[in-house]
Write an enzyme that holds these catalytic residues in place. Structure first.
Site, PDB file in Angstrom:
ATOM      1  N   ARG A 181      28.474  20.079  25.454  1.00 44.02           N
ATOM      2  CA  ARG A 181      27.044  19.763  25.366  1.00 44.02           C
ATOM      3  C   ARG A 181      26.228  21.030  25.487  1.00 44.02           C
ATOM      4  O   ARG A 181      26.491  21.867  26.346  1.00 44.02           O
ATOM      5  CB  ARG A 181      26.654  18.791  26.489  1.00 44.02           C
ATOM      6  N   ARG A 188      26.866  20.799  35.817  1.00 43.58           N
ATOM      7  CA  ARG A 188      26.354  20.699  34.455  1.00 43.58           C
ATOM      8  C   ARG A 188      26.896  21.868  33.634  1.00 43.58           C
ATOM      9  O   ARG A 188      26.401  22.987  33.717  1.00 43.58           O
ATOM     10  CB  ARG A 188      24.815  20.727  34.476  1.00 43.58           C
ATOM     11  N   ARG A 232      33.105  16.571  37.561  1.00 48.52           N
ATOM     12  CA  ARG A 232      32.292  16.123  38.688  1.00 48.52           C
ATOM     13  C   ARG A 232      33.158  15.443  39.745  1.00 48.52           C
ATOM     14  O   ARG A 232      32.831  15.494  40.938  1.00 48.52           O
ATOM     15  CB  ARG A 232      31.178  15.190  38.209  1.00 48.52           C
ATOM     16  N   SER A 262      28.670   6.666  33.648  1.00 49.77           N
ATOM     17  CA  SER A 262      27.584   5.905  33.077  1.00 49.77           C
ATOM     18  C   SER A 262      28.224   4.832  32.210  1.00 49.77           C
ATOM     19  O   SER A 262      28.950   5.150  31.275  1.00 49.77           O
ATOM     20  CB  SER A 262      26.723   6.846  32.241  1.00 49.77           C
ATOM     21  N   GLU A 303      25.277  11.413  39.576  1.00 51.55           N
ATOM     22  CA  GLU A 303      25.931  10.635  38.525  1.00 51.55           C
ATOM     23  C   GLU A 303      27.329  11.169  38.232  1.00 51.55           C
ATOM     24  O   GLU A 303      27.533  12.370  38.046  1.00 51.55           O
ATOM     25  CB  GLU A 303      25.086  10.708  37.245  1.00 51.55           C
TER      26      GLU A 303
END
Length: 425
Positions: A262, A277, A391, A352, A349
């Site tokens: 990403r 991130r 994560r 999801s 998070e």
RNA sequence: GGAGAGCUGGCUGAGUGGUCGAAAGCGGCGGUCUUGAAAACCGUUGACCCGAAAGGGUCCGGGGGUUCGAAUCCCUCGCUCUCCGCCA
């Protein structure tokens, strides 16, 4: 993509429902395009019909041995007119489709109101944040002090937002992937699948990343228009693009481990420290294709499957229902799993889980043959991280830390590490 | 990278300029027969769009062109296969 019939017949209702996401539908633009489309389509179809029947007559006349020249010139004029009508129709249809592709999905009625993540609704909390009678560190300090996590060299190799793992931490990272895949295949009934990490633009359009979110993607510079996948959702969901699936084969449940890439455009300054991130991370992704009447039950089930990984890893977490303003473009409803990070004293998070209803399948033309009607019907698609591996590693480091700098490995992972119980320098 | 052959409905496969959305077979669905099943036989069976319906239109890998008319001819792109080269 929303059902074009719904847009045509219940436009103001659609606009109203989209306000929950704080999306303002431009009804004027839609209505003007749709009006043009209708007029042009009727015109083009009339001309086509005329051309078809008159061309047929020429064929018949020719067989009877008659002179066809006068007929030919008559139809030739018609053909020119038709060509023009078809060209304008094509332009309007293209514009209409482009417009429709940028409209987000309708949020489900149960989605809470709210404009950003502060409006999300906490549904349940599992486990308790451990009490540490020493000053807790974040995963960066823990990992670097163990000599297992190296951001400096990663930025030398590539740049910011990359990481290098070594030794036991690299092994733990790999063990996590293995563990997650084993649980989902052996206990939750998913089929493991290996897919390309480069996809074409049709696939990205199918799941909704394109045309609207191109800046979040890494595109290859070569002569082929390929993109690095931002999530396994893209290749796995597109497996059944342009297919009609036998109803008896449903539900289809896939689990895939892939890297994700990403660009994180627009997130400058956010989570710049550590591996929260990154431009590249690993994820184990769950994807389901189900009958429409079963999709909300499937969402509960899929979320439970993702939660199970956190429970086995003894990581405290909570489940939140995303509010209208925070829900993703393609989703009708999303549950986020948030893991407790002692280093941040926050839930973050880690998964999801979303039901896209027919939004993606309409873009992809992913259908099943209904047993009663024997007609093709759009499937419902769902996906969820099960889990984001990077994560999860962060959460394990921070939750398992001890005063002496070592980290406890949860017992569920030890079989994957020859029984190893601790990370030590 | 070079040379060649292909791409037609759920599948196999016929069709090389006219009434072809497309033969035939398989598969699917319905029926006859049967205690039941199989077999046999009969019928039926593509997707999409517009339309309340009647009906109309589009689609033979994608795009473009030739023609009154294209699955069929031409160009181009993609993909598949075979041979050669290179390569993990």
């Amino acid at each position: 993509m929303l059902d074009p019939k719904l847009l045509r017949t219940k436009l103001s209702e659609v606009k109203e429902r989209l306000q929950k996401r704080h999306f303002d539908l431009d009804m004027g633009q839609y209505e003007s395009l749709e009006k043009q489309r209708k007029a042009l389509q009727i015109r083009a179809q009339e001309l086509q019909q005329k051309r078809n029947s008159e061309s047929k007559e020429i064929g018949q006349a020719k067989q009877r041995g008659e002179d066809i020249e006068p007929l030919k010139s008559k139809v030739a004029a018609l053909a020119d007119e038709l060509k023009q009508a078809e060209a304008s129709l094509g332009q309007v249809q293209e514009a209409l489709l482009a417009f429709e592709l940028t409209i987000p999905n309708l949020p489900h009625d149960s989605v809470p109101d709210g404009k950003d993540e502060t409006g999300n609704l906490e549904l349940r909390v599992w486990g308790e944040a451990k009490h540490y009678d020493f000053e807790v560190k974040d995963h960066v300090d823990i990992g670097e002090q163990l000599g297992l996590l190296d951001f400096e060299r990663a930025s030398k190799l590539t740049g910011s937002r990359f990481s290098v793992l070594r030794g036991d931490l690299a092994r733990l990272h790999r063990a996590l992937i293995q563990f997650m895949l084993d649980v989902h295949t052996a206990e939750h009934g998913y089929q493991e699948i290996y897919v390309p990490y480069l996809v074409n633009s049709e696939s990205l359009r199918g799941t909704g990343q394109l045309p609207k979110f191109a800046e979040d993607l890494f595109a290859l510079a070569g002569e082929k228009e390929f993109f690095l996948i931002p999530t396994a959702e893209v290749p796995v969901t597109n497996l059944h693009r342009d297919e009609i699936i036998d109803a008896n084969a449903l539900p289809l449940k896939y689990v895939a481990h892939t890297p994700c890439f990403r660009s994180e455009a627009g997130s400058y300054g956010q989570d710049t420290r550590g591996m929260i991130r990154q431009h590249q991370f690993e994820k184990v992704e769950l994807v389901q294709f189900v009958r429409p009447d079963e999709s909300y039950q499937a969402l509960e089930q899929l979320t439970y499957h993702a939660e199970e990984i956190l429970r086995r890893l003894e990581l405290p977490y909570r489940v939140v229902s995303l509010c209208g303003g925070d829900i993703g473009f393609s989703a009708a409803k999303t549950f986020d799993l948030e893991v407790w990070l002692p280093g941040q004293q926050k839930y973050r998070e880690i998964s999801s889980c979303s039901n896209f209803e027919a939004f993606q399948s309409r873009r992809m033309l992913a259908r099943y043959r209904d047993l009663d009607s024997n007609k093709p019907e759009l499937l419902h698609t769902l996906n969820g991280s099960g889990l984001a591996v990077g994560r999860t590693l962060v959460a394990l480091l921070e939750n398992g830390q001890q005063q002496d700098g070592s980290v406890t490995i949860p017992s569920a992972l030890r079989p994957y590490l020859n029984g190893q119980e601790l990370l030590t320098p």
